[in-house]
Scaffold this motif. Structure first.
Motif, PDB file in Angstrom:
ATOM      1  N   ASN A  39      -6.072   5.172   0.365  1.00 38.83           N
ATOM      2  CA  ASN A  39      -4.818   4.625  -0.152  1.00 38.83           C
ATOM      3  C   ASN A  39      -4.811   3.107  -0.034  1.00 38.83           C
ATOM      4  O   ASN A  39      -3.908   2.497   0.546  1.00 38.83           O
ATOM      5  CB  ASN A  39      -3.598   5.200   0.581  1.00 38.83           C
ATOM      6  CG  ASN A  39      -2.286   4.805  -0.100  1.00 38.83           C
ATOM      7  OD1 ASN A  39      -2.219   4.679  -1.325  1.00 38.83           O
ATOM      8  ND2 ASN A  39      -1.246   4.600   0.678  1.00 38.83           N
TER       9      ASN A  39
ATOM     10  N   TYR B 272      -8.504   1.006  -7.090  1.00 34.42           N
ATOM     11  CA  TYR B 272      -7.754   1.822  -6.129  1.00 34.42           C
ATOM     12  C   TYR B 272      -8.656   2.847  -5.482  1.00 34.42           C
ATOM     13  O   TYR B 272      -9.384   3.584  -6.164  1.00 34.42           O
ATOM     14  CB  TYR B 272      -6.594   2.530  -6.831  1.00 34.42           C
ATOM     15  CG  TYR B 272      -5.810   3.444  -5.911  1.00 34.42           C
ATOM     16  CD1 TYR B 272      -5.067   2.934  -4.855  1.00 34.42           C
ATOM     17  CD2 TYR B 272      -5.822   4.826  -6.100  1.00 34.42           C
ATOM     18  CE1 TYR B 272      -4.368   3.762  -4.002  1.00 34.42           C
ATOM     19  CE2 TYR B 272      -5.102   5.666  -5.257  1.00 34.42           C
ATOM     20  CZ  TYR B 272      -4.386   5.123  -4.212  1.00 34.42           C
ATOM     21  OH  TYR B 272      -3.683   5.954  -3.362  1.00 34.42           O
TER      22      TYR B 272
ATOM     23  N   SER C 293      -7.616  -6.023  -7.415  1.00 34.52           N
ATOM     24  CA  SER C 293      -6.979  -4.963  -8.202  1.00 34.52           C
ATOM     25  C   SER C 293      -5.924  -5.538  -9.128  1.00 34.52           C
ATOM     26  O   SER C 293      -5.072  -6.326  -8.697  1.00 34.52           O
ATOM     27  CB  SER C 293      -6.320  -3.935  -7.279  1.00 34.52           C
ATOM     28  OG  SER C 293      -5.454  -3.091  -8.018  1.00 34.52           O
TER      29      SER C 293
ATOM     30  N   ALA D 202      -9.266   5.008 -11.715  1.00 36.58           N
ATOM     31  CA  ALA D 202      -9.065   4.492 -10.357  1.00 36.58           C
ATOM     32  C   ALA D 202      -9.935   3.271 -10.124  1.00 36.58           C
ATOM     33  O   ALA D 202      -9.495   2.274  -9.534  1.00 36.58           O
ATOM     34  CB  ALA D 202      -9.372   5.577  -9.328  1.00 36.58           C
TER      35      ALA D 202
ATOM     36  N   GLY E 134       0.688   2.633  -3.705  1.00 33.89           N
ATOM     37  CA  GLY E 134      -0.284   3.702  -3.649  1.00 33.89           C
ATOM     38  C   GLY E 134       0.277   4.970  -4.271  1.00 33.89           C
ATOM     39  O   GLY E 134      -0.402   5.666  -5.035  1.00 33.89           O
TER      40      GLY E 134
ATOM     41  N   PHE F  43      -6.234  -0.814  -1.974  1.00 33.93           N
ATOM     42  CA  PHE F  43      -6.563  -1.511  -3.212  1.00 33.93           C
ATOM     43  C   PHE F  43      -7.605  -2.589  -2.947  1.00 33.93           C
ATOM     44  O   PHE F  43      -7.577  -3.245  -1.904  1.00 33.93           O
ATOM     45  CB  PHE F  43      -5.309  -2.175  -3.795  1.00 33.93           C
ATOM     46  CG  PHE F  43      -4.257  -1.209  -4.241  1.00 33.93           C
ATOM     47  CD1 PHE F  43      -4.163  -0.823  -5.567  1.00 33.93           C
ATOM     48  CD2 PHE F  43      -3.353  -0.677  -3.335  1.00 33.93           C
ATOM     49  CE1 PHE F  43      -3.186   0.072  -5.982  1.00 33.93           C
ATOM     50  CE2 PHE F  43      -2.370   0.212  -3.735  1.00 33.93           C
ATOM     51  CZ  PHE F  43      -2.287   0.596  -5.073  1.00 33.93           C
TER      52      PHE F  43
ATOM     53  N   ARG G  20       0.826  -1.214   0.000  1.00 33.84           N
ATOM     54  CA  ARG G  20       0.000   0.000   0.000  1.00 33.84           C
ATOM     55  C   ARG G  20       0.859   1.263   0.000  1.00 33.84           C
ATOM     56  O   ARG G  20       0.592   2.205  -0.756  1.00 33.84           O
ATOM     57  CB  ARG G  20      -0.919   0.011   1.220  1.00 33.84           C
ATOM     58  CG  ARG G  20      -2.038  -1.025   1.180  1.00 33.84           C
ATOM     59  CD  ARG G  20      -2.835  -0.992   2.478  1.00 33.84           C
ATOM     60  NE  ARG G  20      -3.923  -1.951   2.477  1.00 33.84           N
ATOM     61  CZ  ARG G  20      -3.789  -3.237   2.826  1.00 33.84           C
ATOM     62  NH1 ARG G  20      -2.582  -3.693   3.193  1.00 33.84           N
ATOM     63  NH2 ARG G  20      -4.832  -4.045   2.815  1.00 33.84           N
TER      64      ARG G  20
ATOM     65  N   THR H 299       0.365   4.591  -8.074  1.00 31.66           N
ATOM     66  CA  THR H 299      -0.976   4.663  -8.650  1.00 31.66           C
ATOM     67  C   THR H 299      -1.485   6.096  -8.661  1.00 31.66           C
ATOM     68  O   THR H 299      -2.065   6.554  -9.661  1.00 31.66           O
ATOM     69  CB  THR H 299      -1.940   3.753  -7.866  1.00 31.66           C
ATOM     70  OG1 THR H 299      -1.406   2.424  -7.834  1.00 31.66           O
ATOM     71  CG2 THR H 299      -3.313   3.715  -8.517  1.00 31.66           C
TER      72      THR H 299
END
Length: 233
Positions: free
Chosen positions: A54, A49, A60, A44, A26, A56, A22, A29
């Motif tokens: 923050n 996400y 994902s 997203a 994060g 997933f 994460r 992403t």
């Protein structure tokens, strides 16, 4: 020294295993979505996400898919963008992403290496960012084998990367453990004839991983104790 230990080598996943998923991905992403102008949140959602948390979704594509596979999922929502352009930006952002180690990697990996273990890395990220991330964490030199999804061995859950490690280092698959945080990792390990070690520094839960693993550890710092337990059995 290894003595009579059953494990002579470890091959690691990268994201969610060596690095906290994460905290590390994060950031990647968010940067990608900002660059692609995801004003309505569609991309997203495609990536599973949640920027506010923050986090997933368990399914994902960022968690386990290769970079080209993620690009293929995004491209239909990006009219006018060429696949090569998208891949190049994704790889550059990955190389620059601030990776957050899940544990003290030099200490943990250095201690495993000092036991005489061969160490490998098999990631569905591409190879150049993977090497940069390991170098940034100060551990690249500890690895005997580093491959990404573009290194010629394919990607997980197929076992090609793992079998490449076996061939490169002259190993016996049954004396190697695949260490990862996703079912892709564990399935690749099984397919290669290796032991499968799950860690909980990714998105998947113990309940998700336990049916597919020989052992579930909080993080990779538990590997030495697990190996010692095998040797004593």
């Amino acid at each position: 020294m290894m003595g009579d230990a059953m494990i002579e080598a470890l091959i690691f996943d990268k994201d969610g295993t060596l690095f906290d998923f994460r905290l590390s991905w994060g950031a990647w992403t968010r940067a990608l979505l900002a660059e692609l102008g995801d004003s309505d949140g569609l991309l997203a959602r495609v990536l599973g996400y949640d920027g506010a948390r923050n986090d997933f979704a368990p399914d994902s594509p960022v968690i386990a898919m290769t970079t080209p596979e993620i690009a293929d999922i995004l491209l239909p929502h990006l009219p006018g963008m060429a696949l090569d352009t998208l891949l190049a930006r994704m790889n550059q952002l990955a190389a620059d992403a601030p990776m957050v180690p899940a544990v003290d990697l030099p200490a943990v990996l250095g201690a495993l290496k000092a036991r005489g273990l061969k160490l490998g890395l098999a990631t569905n990220d591409t190879e150049v960012p993977a090497r940069r991330h390991l170098a940034g964490a100060g551990v690249l030199e500890l690895f005997d084998f580093v491959v990404g999804c573009d290194s010629g061995y394919g990607g997980k859950p197929a076992p090609g990367q793992l079998l490449g490690f076996v061939a490169h280092c002259g190993l016996t698959p049954a004396r190697v453990a695949m260490v990862g945080d996703s079912l892709h990792d564990l399935d690749a390990g099984r397919a290669a004839g290796m032991k499968a070690v799950a860690v909980l520094t990714g998105i998947a839960t113990r309940g998700d991983l336990a049916p597919h693993a020989d052992v579930v550890l909080a993080n990779i710092s538990g590997l030495a104790e697990w190996i010692d337990g095998l040797a004593a059995a």
